[in-house]
Design a protein around this motif. Structure first.
Motif, short mmCIF file in Angstrom:
data_model
loop_
_atom_site.label_atom_id
_atom_site.label_comp_id
_atom_site.label_asym_id
_atom_site.label_seq_id
_atom_site.Cartn_x
_atom_site.Cartn_y
_atom_site.Cartn_z
N GLU A 6 -27.57 -20.58 -1.25
CA GLU A 6 -27.18 -21.19 -2.42
C GLU A 6 -25.18 -21.06 -2.61
O GLU A 6 -25.17 -21.23 -3.40
N MET A 7 -24.98 -20.43 -1.45
CA MET A 7 -23.66 -19.78 -1.59
C MET A 7 -22.49 -21.43 -1.07
O MET A 7 -22.64 -21.92 -0.17
N SER A 54 -24.81 -14.74 -6.02
CA SER A 54 -24.50 -15.46 -7.27
C SER A 54 -23.99 -14.48 -8.49
O SER A 54 -23.15 -14.90 -9.35
N GLU A 55 -25.32 -13.61 -8.35
CA GLU A 55 -25.52 -12.77 -9.52
C GLU A 55 -24.77 -11.59 -9.84
O GLU A 55 -24.20 -10.86 -10.88
N ARG A 94 -17.55 -13.84 -7.11
CA ARG A 94 -17.02 -14.67 -7.93
C ARG A 94 -15.81 -13.93 -9.03
O ARG A 94 -16.60 -12.62 -9.19
N PHE A 140 -22.85 -17.63 -15.95
CA PHE A 140 -22.71 -17.34 -14.93
C PHE A 140 -24.14 -16.81 -14.52
O PHE A 140 -24.24 -16.66 -13.21
#
Length: 524
Positions: A6-7, A54-55, A94, A140
């Motif tokens: 997913e990156m 992503s979390e 992020r 997000f």
């Protein structure tokens, strides 16, 4: 591999930079000894094991602690991608930047430079931390926030490496990789690993906020008016807050911008260390200084050894507004305070004419026996007078109306006798002098009928909501009605009142026995 997939695909050069940093860390002595560098990476590894990349959101404002987190995250993500076998992925997590008005241009330039160099995804949010967390969760799907909290921070003692958000906040996990790090660890990491940081830290700033509440740290000031870089500030273990010596609070009242007045106490005497006498002086002096708005940084109890006392005086005088020595003043062989203070301050012992005049006048008064009070006869003070007059150069005799003895001050060192009744007179005098540069503390004491564990979350939430109020929790197991006492203390009375309201709103009314402004805890 699912997480790696997913990156997004970022330039390989930036990813390789993270791998090289991890390799340098693994080759350092810190890594082989399971030091702070390795322990911090372990926390990152655990976070990446529990959450998708992503979390996870990294809080980055360009400060030294946030910069350490950024570089650690680069290394941890690179290691994660390599171990997972991913051919592509981000160079870092992020980031969210909780932007403040009136920030330093140099800090903004540094953030932009890091964003470009390491291909960061930075979400800039102009609101407060709580609103920003809600924004990142909603937009997000953030589940964990990497924060630069250390134990020396205002609420650092209330959290662990992984701590759920407090009651009343959105649900997320707070992750603290550098919680156990000291100030020296931060700069050792940045300098030994040859990593970038904001140029302001090379100009004498050690803790950076807004322009209106940040100054260069006066502990780094040089005789020529220049300032040493932040990494050269050496803090004693008991003085971690001195890294914030250039920070001013803002808002609330005039005390928020007052210069911090700090002190250290050196109690001198073999009789104290060998328990021949009970040390009542140090506790009394600490209470007087606190009541005068002076922050007590260190206390040392030392034997009658000139070199040990001189070393302590030298170190403390470099860190504090005032140093209070107690004891070791007199005519006998073990009265070494004057000589030790002179050595510690780099001064010679000189004959003080003013002290000689005072003592000659003093011995002409009726003896204590003649006045009906037990004590030594003052008939022959010739030799005593000469020894008592050998004092550190530039020593002042500060007389106060109605007092029998002068307060002795050499520079920032106040030399007090060890006899309790005389010491109390003189520390009261010293406290009044220091009060002019200090600002009073305001205190609230909340007594609770329940054990500390039942209110731990409420205490943590209060500390986080009011970082400029000192929040302390004290358990009691002596059978008293109060099982826990929470102390709230700060320099702004209004802010302390608001903190008390917030605290009491977090717990049931039935838990609260009483609340008052007593600054002293009852015996435990």
């Amino acid at each position: 591999r699912k997480m790696a997939k997913e990156m997004e695909n970022w330039p390989a050069a930036a990813r390789r930079s993270g791998e090289e940093l991890l390799e340098r860390m693994q080759a350092s002595p810190d890594w082989s000894s399971n030091g702070p560098f390795r322990r911090a990476i372990k926390v990152f590894d655990d976070a990446l094991r529990l959450y998708k990349p992503s979390e996870i959101v990294l809080s980055f404002n360009g400060g030294k602690d946030a910069t350490v987190l950024l570089h650690l995250a680069r290394a941890a993500v690179a290691g994660f991608l390599k171990e997972s076998g991913a051919e592509s992925g981000p160079t870092c997590l992020r980031c969210v930047y909780f932007a403040e008005s009136d920030g330093f241009d140099e800090m903004e330039d540094f953030i932009v430079a890091m964003e470009s160099t390491y291909k960061l995804e930075i979400e800039r949010f102009p609101g407060g931390f709580k609103d920003g967390c809600e924004h990142m969760i909603k937009n997000f799907a953030a589940k964990a926030f990497i924060l630069g909290t250390r134990k020396s921070d205002p609420h650092g003692k209330f959290v662990e490496s992984f701590s759920p958000s407090s009651a009343g906040w959105p649900s997320f996990m707070r992750v603290h990789p550098i919680l156990s790090w000291e100030y020296d660890d931060v700069w050792r990491f940045l300098t030994e690993m040859s990593l970038e940081y904001c140029v302001l830290y090379d100009r004498g700033y050690t803790s950076i906020g807004r322009k209106d509440n940040t100054e260069k740290n006066p502990l780094l000031l040089q005789p020529d008016g220049s300032f040493l870089p932040a990494h050269l500030l050496k803090l004693q273990a008991m003085d971690p807050l001195l890294e914030r010596h250039g920070r001013r609070q803002s808002g609330g009242n005039d005390c928020d911008s007052a210069q911090l007045c700090t002190a250290a106490i050196v109690t001198i005497g073999n009789e104290v260390l060998s328990a021949k006498v009970q040390d009542v002086n140090t506790n009394y002096a600490a209470r007087v200084l606190r009541s005068c708005g002076v922050v007590l940084r260190r206390v040392a109890i030392l034997p009658d050894k000139t070199e040990e006392i001189a070393k302590a005086v030298k170190e403390m005088a470099a860190d504090c507004t005032a140093v209070i020595t107690i004891g070791g003043i007199g005519p006998t062989h073990d009265d070494v305070t004057f000589r030790a203070v002179a050595e510690g301050l780099g001064k010679g012992l000189v004959h003080n004419v003013e002290m000689e005049g005072f003592l000659r006048q003093f011995k002409r008064r009726p003896s204590q026996e003649e006045a009906g009070v037990a004590g030594p006869n003052r008939a022959d003070l010739k030799w005593d007078t000469q020894k008592m007059c050998l004092m550190p150069g530039d020593t002042e005799l500060l007389m106060e109306h109605g007092k029998e003895f002068p307060l002795l001050r050499c520079g920032k060192v106040y030399m007090l006798p060890g006899v309790p009744q005389f010491m109390r007179q003189q520390i009261d005098h010293a406290g009044r002098l220091l009060k002019k540069s200090g600002c009073a503390f305001h205190c609230r004491q909340i007594r609770l009928s329940v054990e500390e564990a039942l209110v731990a979350k409420a205490i943590t939430a209060t500390a986080e909501e009011f970082p400029n109020v000192e929040v302390g929790s004290y358990p009691y197991y002596n059978g008293s009605a109060h099982k826990t006492i929470v102390m709230l203390e700060g320099r702004c009375n209004t802010r302390v009142d608001l903190c008390q309201v917030f605290m009491t709103e977090q717990i049931p009314d039935s838990y609260i026995i009483s609340a008052d402004s007593d600054p002293t805890l009852p015996p435990s």
